[in-house]
Design an enzyme around this catalytic site. Structure first.
Site, PDB file in Angstrom:
ATOM      1  N   ASP A 142      53.385  50.371  16.831  1.00  0.00           N
ATOM      2  CA  ASP A 142      54.507  50.452  18.081  1.00  0.00           C
ATOM      3  C   ASP A 142      55.977  50.181  17.521  1.00  0.00           C
ATOM      4  O   ASP A 142      56.012  48.951  17.331  1.00  0.00           O
ATOM      5  CB  ASP A 142      54.069  49.408  19.167  1.00  0.00           C
ATOM      6  CG  ASP A 142      54.575  49.827  20.768  1.00  0.00           C
ATOM      7  OD1 ASP A 142      55.999  50.229  20.362  1.00  0.00           O
ATOM      8  OD2 ASP A 142      54.130  50.018  21.500  1.00  0.00           O
TER       9      ASP A 142
ATOM     10  N   ARG B 100      46.827  61.190  26.310  1.00  0.00           N
ATOM     11  CA  ARG B 100      46.939  62.381  26.789  1.00  0.00           C
ATOM     12  C   ARG B 100      46.698  63.564  25.704  1.00  0.00           C
ATOM     13  O   ARG B 100      46.926  63.282  24.398  1.00  0.00           O
ATOM     14  CB  ARG B 100      48.458  62.803  26.969  1.00  0.00           C
ATOM     15  CG  ARG B 100      48.847  62.159  28.314  1.00  0.00           C
ATOM     16  CD  ARG B 100      48.429  62.827  29.597  1.00  0.00           C
ATOM     17  NE  ARG B 100      49.056  62.129  30.803  1.00  0.00           N
ATOM     18  CZ  ARG B 100      48.509  61.356  31.390  1.00  0.00           C
ATOM     19  NH1 ARG B 100      47.300  60.764  31.153  1.00  0.00           N
ATOM     20  NH2 ARG B 100      49.077  61.142  32.620  1.00  0.00           N
TER      21      ARG B 100
ATOM     22  N   GLU C 270      43.192  71.166  30.057  1.00  0.00           N
ATOM     23  CA  GLU C 270      42.016  70.634  31.024  1.00  0.00           C
ATOM     24  C   GLU C 270      41.870  71.360  32.125  1.00  0.00           C
ATOM     25  O   GLU C 270      42.842  71.934  32.659  1.00  0.00           O
ATOM     26  CB  GLU C 270      42.426  69.105  31.252  1.00  0.00           C
ATOM     27  CG  GLU C 270      42.601  68.196  30.120  1.00  0.00           C
ATOM     28  CD  GLU C 270      42.876  66.958  30.648  1.00  0.00           C
ATOM     29  OE1 GLU C 270      43.151  66.537  31.779  1.00  0.00           O
ATOM     30  OE2 GLU C 270      42.957  65.939  29.750  1.00  0.00           O
TER      31      GLU C 270
ATOM     32  N   HIS D 192      38.606  63.369  31.455  1.00  0.00           N
ATOM     33  CA  HIS D 192      39.695  62.768  32.204  1.00  0.00           C
ATOM     34  C   HIS D 192      39.509  61.603  33.163  1.00  0.00           C
ATOM     35  O   HIS D 192      40.197  61.649  34.162  1.00  0.00           O
ATOM     36  CB  HIS D 192      40.728  63.740  32.578  1.00  0.00           C
ATOM     37  CG  HIS D 192      42.250  63.097  32.541  1.00  0.00           C
ATOM     38  ND1 HIS D 192      43.210  63.728  32.230  1.00  0.00           N
ATOM     39  CD2 HIS D 192      42.539  61.732  32.702  1.00  0.00           C
ATOM     40  CE1 HIS D 192      44.372  63.101  32.335  1.00  0.00           C
ATOM     41  NE2 HIS D 192      44.127  61.829  32.525  1.00  0.00           N
TER      42      HIS D 192
END
Length: 319
Positions: free
Chosen positions: A176, A237, A266, A285
């Site tokens: 990160d 995602r 999706e 999801h």
């Protein structure tokens, strides 16, 4: 004064949680419920509204520039890729999300995908139901303390995921660019740069938002950098992974597996090669879901709107 609130779209059976928040606010509210799918439909419904509650309908720059009185756009969920944040900021419109509603659920789901992959539970279950009572179909399996779980992102969800992974014995590392090595070390996590973590992780769990910089972050080049025994886990995602490149990497043995709660499109296409692979787990999801998380999400998304319409600040404002 009557405030107009537009719900652009929703897939819930009822709206009692939102309506309760609005009723308890003491404000005079006209709650407009729509089923918008296109920019044009949103623009038509949003004429003169003071606030927008959004699920999936596109809130593009074109839509935002058409808004006249809107003070806030509140989205159900963590991701705000349906909303043009730059356009909203330029227009002086607050955009808010609900970043903490599914922290336990998503971290638990990522953990479940990790454990199912590490112990090959899904594969073994499938083989037993086919009549094949033989542990050798799952060879090889390795001890957790011999393996590294690498995490992309170090926000609320990945931190909680790591807290759950560490007691199992896995080594942990994170990437990160916005979190220091010292902050990671304080909770026993090694900071790595992107190339390093991709090359060293046995399990790579994705927890970054979908923005321009993360679109296809995991592509053909980076997949080739991974260990041949590596498994990718994605509860963030779908488009963060180049799915065509992932399918190729799995078919050719460049990596050994994937466990996905999200896909590029999706629902996943019935023709996707991922659906035919025994080394791939796909869930629809659903990582965010529990009954409690559903209620929390809807209440907080509605509360964002009430706070702004009352002239207060919401703690979840992004613009």
């Amino acid at each position: 004064m009557t405030f107009k609130i537009l719900l652009t779209d929703y897939e819930f059976e009822h709206l009692k949680y939102e309506e309760e928040i609005f009723q308890e606010s003491g404000l005079d509210i006209n709650f407009i419920k729509a089923k918008c799918k296109t920019e044009e439909e949103v623009m038509e419904q949003a004429k003169g509204v003071d606030a927008i509650l959004n699920q999936y309908a596109p809130i593009s720059r074109r839509v935002i520039e058409s808004l006249e009185n809107t003070k806030i756009i509140s989205r159900y969920g963590v991701g705000v890729n349906t909303i043009d944040l730059d356009a909203a900021k330029e227009k002086g419109i607050t955009v808010a999300n609900v970043p903490d509603y599914g922290m336990e659920e998503v971290s638990n789901h990522a953990l479940a995908l990790l454990l199912s992959s590490a112990r090959k539970v899904t594969l073994l279950n499938k083989e037993v139901k086919k009549g094949n009572w033989d542990f050798k179909v799952c060879v090889p399996i390795h001890r957790f303390n011999e393996q590294t779980v690498g995490v992309l992102g170090f926000g609320r969800i990945p931190r909680r995921f790591i807290e759950k992974v560490k007691p199992l014995g896995f080594k942990t590392a994170a990437y990160d660019p916005f979190v220091s090595a010292a902050d990671m070390a304080a909770v026993g996590v090694q900071k790595m740069d992107l190339d390093e973590i991709i090359g060293k992780a046995d399990y790579l769990s994705i927890h970054v938002p979908l923005i321009d910089d993360t679109y296809h972050m995991i592509n053909e080049e980076r997949l080739k950098q991974m260990k041949s025994n590596a498994v990718i886990i994605n509860t963030a995602r779908g488009p963060i992974i180049d799915e065509k490149a992932l399918s190729y990497a799995l078919e050719k043995g460049i990596i050994v597996g994937a466990a996905l709660d999200v896909t590029e499109n999706e629902p996943v296409s019935i023709d996707s090669p991922l659906l035919t692979m025994d080394n791939v787990i796909i869930t629809p999801h659903s990582a965010w879901y529990s009954e409690e998380a559903m209620v929390e999400l809807r209440q907080k998304a509605a509360r964002n709107i009430v706070q702004v319409l009352k002239g207060e600040k919401t703690p979840y404002a992004l613009t």
